[in-house]
Design an enzyme around this catalytic site. Structure first.
Site, PDB file in Angstrom:
ATOM      1  N   CYS C 144      91.081  40.276  39.019  1.00 30.25           N
ATOM      2  CA  CYS C 144      89.637  40.063  39.163  1.00 30.25           C
ATOM      3  C   CYS C 144      89.144  38.989  38.191  1.00 30.25           C
ATOM      4  O   CYS C 144      88.493  38.030  38.583  1.00 30.25           O
ATOM      5  CB  CYS C 144      88.868  41.350  38.938  1.00 30.25           C
ATOM      6  SG  CYS C 144      89.120  42.553  40.246  1.00 30.25           S
ATOM      7  N   HIS C 145      89.453  39.164  36.906  1.00 25.19           N
ATOM      8  CA  HIS C 145      88.929  38.220  35.921  1.00 25.19           C
ATOM      9  C   HIS C 145      89.994  37.742  34.937  1.00 25.19           C
ATOM     10  O   HIS C 145      89.674  37.245  33.863  1.00 25.19           O
ATOM     11  CB  HIS C 145      87.746  38.833  35.166  1.00 25.19           C
ATOM     12  CG  HIS C 145      86.691  39.344  36.089  1.00 25.19           C
ATOM     13  ND1 HIS C 145      86.626  40.663  36.459  1.00 25.19           N
ATOM     14  CD2 HIS C 145      85.701  38.712  36.759  1.00 25.19           C
ATOM     15  CE1 HIS C 145      85.628  40.829  37.306  1.00 25.19           C
ATOM     16  NE2 HIS C 145      85.045  39.673  37.502  1.00 25.19           N
ATOM     17  N   GLY C 146      91.263  37.981  35.295  1.00 30.08           N
ATOM     18  CA  GLY C 146      92.340  37.397  34.524  1.00 30.08           C
ATOM     19  C   GLY C 146      92.630  38.029  33.177  1.00 30.08           C
ATOM     20  O   GLY C 146      92.804  37.324  32.190  1.00 30.08           O
TER      21      GLY C 146
END
Lengths: 422, 255, 180
Positions: C144-146
């Site tokens: 999703c956001h690394g």
């Protein structure tokens, strides 16, 4: 003051800022603050406010119940019992909702009784009255569909019997019934649509209630004397006089409500509805909830299927034309020596129908139901039209404040008070 | 006074409205049995309810399920966590599917609901001569007369009066609607061995199991009544205060 | 509402005690009504009762991982290789965003049990299947956001504020655990 802004009389800057742009505070002040209200209300005039509060209670509890309820024939019964057992405070919310329906009908029946006794349906309040009848019809539909949701034996068989009423209509009857069911019997599709409509209709009721109140604030309230206020000396500002009086009624009402919820929550219900629905076994004695019993009695009083159905619907639809059946210019039954006993008999007759509706349809019960049904309609169709012609009403008082003050001249205090805010 | 007569009428509407829904019940009068939970302040007799659970477990559960009640609920009757876990572990509960996609049996846990004796209604009928033993979870709410009726039913087995012929496989019960019941007299003297030494008469067992079933149907009863008393006291005080305020507001108005 | 209540005909202020008491009483009543509604939104008793799950570890070979459901959430159970354990223990703890030793996150060295929910915004990180990308540190990677987690489930890079949570669990036998 800039053009386009409402002229607000409030001094609090935030209230004023909002009120200039959206004059809700001015409106509240006008409709519930200074609103001139007849000074001679008795406690019967509490019941409109009580009905409003009950509607709010039903919507609030209903929304929270729907978060746990499952509208599926396999799960509905158990999900209601899960609310009773496992959901925190679930039993409280469900019992308030369940008994709230009964309390709602008690309150609205008294509200209707008051309207009929004091002639609140007469000109210029005909439309106000008709909106009220509409609310009552919507309430009946909502209550009926709500009772189906727990999916007990009475839910199922009540739904089966009531939806089958529509099969009485020639040609389109079976089409309508299948449309209601969404199948060939009361089943999952029926439960789902009833749940959907049971959630929707209260908000429709709320809308019609708003119109009902809006119409009320155009014509103003009727009062126990049934004569219009002739000036400021006949009225009081709604606040604080009737807010205080309504509060008393409200708290007393809550005591009765709490007594039912906490100490006899299943008293008004039927034991069979704690048996899960079984499409193969009809309970030996199907009865609707108590508030439908009078109409159920009328339905069964007629040996013909279509005739019974028409008469049952007619028993409420006739209320719509009541303002034109009763053409007597006098509103309050206090001044109608003949209509008064006939109406009180009608009210007792209504209770007789309620009682006989719970009895098996056999023997003398059928006869009692038939006589009561006959009088129910005769009062509207024969008694009221004739009395309008032949009754000699008692002399009406000159104004609301005259009989209140014993006919003497207006005292300073009484005259001064209502003027203060005017 | 006219006004008072209306108030009386308004009250009468409320009261009469309430009455008829129940007047349509059974023709057979059910004797009133004294239970610990009777009345406004009644509570559950825990010892009796625990004994009642024993009767249910050893007698009724052979045919009747209680699918809405969980083993963990027994804590409310005063059993310890270990006792509840031991009771739950005595039954095999169907669970699954497991990683191989198979359903399997495992020992019960406190979170499980009471295991029903039959897989489904059809199996229950097949094993009981066509009759369906009803689930007992909400039985006292599902019968007019509640616990009084259950006690009467359990102790109501008598010889059929002269002239009554019983249908095949039926038994005569003086309190059952129609009197012919498929369930044979379930309780016999000393059928269970009470741990606390109470003598297991039929009447005692019927009383205990009725208490247990009442608890199972309305586990919220004690909490409900206790809260109700508080709320009604609160509302009564508030009613007095509100009325005083109303009097004060209206003091300068002649009416 | 209206100002009527505050000024008697003679102009004297009328903030009388009776109305204050009544108002306070009514306010308490209205406030108390809110409680059952809020309570009904909390997890119900049956939900709380179902709070434990048994997991059989025997079929999980070294280097493999399985995902089980517990309280409606995925729980990662990984049988770590000796290399993974060594890597997790070799790193200096102080350089991490949420410092924790590998030892403090396991009960038995090879068995790592984690709630498989990224502590950033609740996505499920990849890294359970052999074909999944495991991020820069050989643990899990949240797409999703690394966020990158290492082989002890600790946050090493990315926006997540905390290490993957370790649920309460206990070994009921050598090859079985009970979560919750």
């Amino acid at each position: 003051m800039s053009i386009g802004l409402h002229k607000s009389e409030f001094s609090n800057p935030l209230v004023r800022w909002i009120d200039q742009r959206l004059p809700v505070f001015t409106m509240m002040q006008k409709e519930y603050g200074t609103f001139p209200t007849p000074r001679n209300f008795n406690y019967f005039w509490n019941f409109g406010a009580l009905a409003m509060v009950t509607l709010m209670i039903m919507i609030a509890t209903g929304i929270f119940l729907s978060m746990h309820y499952v509208a599926n024939t396999n799960l509905a019964f158990d999900s209601v019992e899960r609310i009773m057992r496992d959901v925190n405070s679930g039993w409280l919310i469900r019992y308030v909702h369940m008994n709230g329906a009964s309390m709602f009908f008690i309150v609205v029946y008294i509200h209707i009784f008051r309207g009929m006794y004091y002639g609140s349906y007469k000109a210029p309040r005909e439309l106000l009255w008709m909106l009220g009848v509409t609310i009552f019809l919507l309430m009946m539909a909502t209550a009926f569909m709500g009772y189906v949701l727990p999916w007990g034996q009475m839910s199922f068989w009540g739904a089966t019997v009531i939806t089958n009423l529509f099969s009485a209509f020639p040609v389109v009857g079976n089409f309508i019934v299948e449309l209601l069911w969404g199948g060939f019997s009361v089943d999952n599709a029926t439960l789902n649509r009833f749940f959907s409509l049971h959630y929707l209709l209260p908000f429709v009721i709320l809308g019609v209630v708003f119109l009902h109140v809006a119409a009320l604030h155009i014509t103003g309230s009727n009062n126990p004397l049934g004569i219009e206020p002739k000036g400021a000396q006949d009225t009081l500002p709604f606040h604080p006089y009737y807010t205080a009086k309504d509060s008393v009624g409200l708290v007393v009402y809550f005591i009765v409500f709490a007594g039912l919820v906490f100490f006899a929550p299943n008293y008004l219900g039927h034991a069979d509805n704690y048996i899960p629905a079984n499409p193969l076994v009809t309970p030996p004695h199907i009865v609707p909830e108590w508030y439908f019993l009078p109409y159920y009695a009328i339905l069964r009083a007629v040996p013909d299927k279509l005739g019974g159905v028409l008469l049952m619907f007619g028993s409420i639809l006739i209320w719509f034309v009541l303002p034109w059946l009763d053409r007597s210019p006098v509103r309050s039954m206090r001044f109608r020596p003949l209509a008064r006993p006939f109406f009180l008999l009608w009210a007792v007759n209504f209770l007789v129908l309620l009682w006989v509706g719970a009895k098996p349809a056999e023997g003398t019960y059928v006869l009692i139901a038939q006589i009561s049904t006959a009088y129910y309609f005769a009062y509207f169709l024969v008694v009221l039209p004739l009395l309008a012609k032949f009754e000699r009403p008692l002399p009406l008082p000159e104004s609301i404040s005259r009989p209140v003050l014993g006919g003497g001249p207006l005292s300073m205090g009484a005259a001064a008070k209502p003027m203060e805010k005017a | 006074m006219l006004r008072t007569s209306f108030k009386a009428l308004a009250l009468a509407i409320g009261l009469f409205a309430a009455a008829p829904a129940h007047s349509a019940g059974e023709a057979i009068p059910i004797p009133d049995r004294k239970f610990s939970f009777d009345g406004i302040f009644g509570t559950y007799d825990r010892a009796s309810a625990q004994r009642g659970f024993q009767v249910y477990k050893e007698v009724c559960a052979a045919c009747h399920g209680m699918r809405l009640v969980a083993y963990r609920n027994l804590r409310e009757l005063g059993l310890t966590e270990a006792q509840v876990a031991a009771i739950a572990a005595q039954v095999e509960v169907k669970d699954g599917p497991n990683d191989e996609g198979q359903m399997f049996e495992r020992p019960g846990r406190p979170a499980d609901r009471f295991r029903s004796p039959f897989a489904n209604d059809a199996a229950a009928r097949a094993a009981n001569n066509g009759a369906l033993p009803p689930d007992l979870s909400v039985m006292t709410k599902a019968r007019a007369g509640g616990a009084d009726y259950l006690f009467a039913l359990l102790t109501g087995y008598v010889d059929p009066p002269a002239g009554v012929t019983l249908m095949d496989g039926m038994h005569y019960n003086q309190y059952y609607p129609g009197h012919q019941i498929a369930m044979g007299a379930p309780l016999n003297p000393d059928q269970v061995d009470y741990a606390d030494g109470t003598k297991a008469t039929v009447e005692q067992m019927a009383h205990d199991v009725s208490t247990f079933l009442q608890w199972a149907a309305e586990p919220e009863l004690e909490q409900r009544r206790a809260l109700g008393v508080k709320i009604i006291i609160f509302l009564t005080i508030l009613a007095g205060l509100t009325y005083a305020v109303k009097r004060k507001v209206w003091a300068d108005v002649e009416h | 509402m209206a100002d009527t209540a505050h000024a008697a005909p003679d102009g004297a202020p009328r903030r009388d005690f009776l109305k204050l008491v009544t108002g306070a009483f009514a306010a308490v009543g209205v406030g108390a009504i809110a409680w059952p509604f809020i309570a009904s939104l909390q997890p119900a008793k049956d939900t709380l009762a179902l709070a434990s799950t048994d997991v059989d570890l025997a079929p999980i070979t070294e280097g493999q991982a399985i995902t089980v459901m517990w309280r409606g959430k995925p729980v990662f159970v990984r049988n770590r290789t000796a290399k993974e354990i060594e890597e997790a223990r070799a790193v200096p703890v102080n350089s991490m965003p949420d410092p924790a030793t590998d030892q403090s996150r396991v009960q038995k060295d090879e068995w790592l049990v984690l709630i498989g929910i990224c502590t950033h915004l609740g996505c499920v990180p990849t890294g359970q299947k052999p074909t999944d990308t495991r991020g820069d540190y050989g643990g899990w990677f949240c797409p999703c956001h690394g966020s990158h987690y290492d082989s002890a489930g600790r946050i090493r890079k990315g926006p997540a504020p905390r290490n993957l949570d370790v649920p309460q669990y206990a070994f009921t036998s050598d090859t079985k655990i009970r979560i919750g």
